[in-house]
Design an enzyme around this catalytic site. Sequence first.
Site, mmCIF file in Angstrom:
data_model
loop_
_atom_site.group_PDB
_atom_site.id
_atom_site.type_symbol
_atom_site.label_atom_id
_atom_site.label_comp_id
_atom_site.label_asym_id
_atom_site.label_seq_id
_atom_site.Cartn_x
_atom_site.Cartn_y
_atom_site.Cartn_z
ATOM 1 C CD GLU A 1 -67.376 70.729 -33.659
ATOM 2 O OE1 GLU A 1 -68.177 70.286 -32.823
ATOM 3 O OE2 GLU A 1 -67.241 70.225 -34.803
ATOM 4 C CG ASP B 1 -76.823 71.059 -27.017
ATOM 5 O OD1 ASP B 1 -75.919 71.206 -27.846
ATOM 6 O OD2 ASP B 1 -77.524 70.017 -26.956
HETATM 7 N N1 ADE Z 1 -74.043 68.400 -31.021
HETATM 8 C C1 ADE Z 1 -74.130 69.274 -30.001
HETATM 9 N N2 ADE Z 1 -75.371 69.302 -29.496
HETATM 10 C C2 ADE Z 1 -76.103 68.426 -30.227
HETATM 11 C C3 ADE Z 1 -77.461 68.019 -30.206
HETATM 12 N N3 ADE Z 1 -78.318 68.517 -29.326
HETATM 13 N N4 ADE Z 1 -77.856 67.101 -31.123
HETATM 14 C C4 ADE Z 1 -76.989 66.603 -32.013
HETATM 15 N N5 ADE Z 1 -75.710 66.948 -32.091
HETATM 16 C C5 ADE Z 1 -75.254 67.858 -31.198
#
Ligand code: ADE
Length: 228
Positions: A11, A195
């Site tokens: 990041e 996601d």
């Molecule tokens: N950061 C990006 N995706 C995530 C997820 N599914 N759970 C926790 N932190 C995240």
Amino acid sequence: MLAIISAMSEELEPILEAMDTYEAINYASNTYYKAKYKGVDLILAYSKIGKVFSTLTATTMIEKFGATKLLFSGVAGAVNSDLNIGDLIYATKLAQHDLDITIFGHPNGYVPEGSVYVDSDDKLNNVAKDVASDLGLKLKAGIIATGDQFIASSEKKDWIEKTFNADALEMEGASVGVVCTSLEVPFFILRAISDAADMDAGFNFDEFLDSSAKVSAEFILKMIEKID
Ligand code: ADE
């Protein structure tokens, strides 16, 4: 001094790469970068994942390196179904979804003398809105829930949505927010979706971490030029 914090090297790297100059300083088991970008002095670091490391890094940036404003750049899991991979969201407020003393009659995310939500800074949020409109980019404002768990379950995600009215979730924003609020440092939390926090989240996160991290980083670089 403006601080830029991320959780992971993936990041921070696209931001660090764009700097005109930087110097690395090792402190408290981490590396901090004193940098210059388009005439602006910055302190940069990635904290490592989670609330504890992000608390340590945000506090260090303020107390040791003199940060007076703080921006977070990184990725998040989508909770709101309007958000797709690569979309940008900034937090209007944040809560700790895994803070639970409900057995004593308190709401989720609350401890005595604390509050469920911590509010981000309106002025920094307005800078983000200006950047988005200048660049013609879609930028959602919403509630972000933070906890020390990677969420990869629709049931857990639905619970977080219902309990906190959350739009996205991640693992550092609320802790950074608590530090900044307590030390009276305005803060801004930006995330690009990697996601949907569902059963495919692990796979999608691995696939989209780099590209979504870049989306967030590029937006933050534009903001730096507009913050005084
Ligand atoms: N950061 C990006 N995706 C995530 C997820 N599914 N759970 C926790 N932190 C995240």
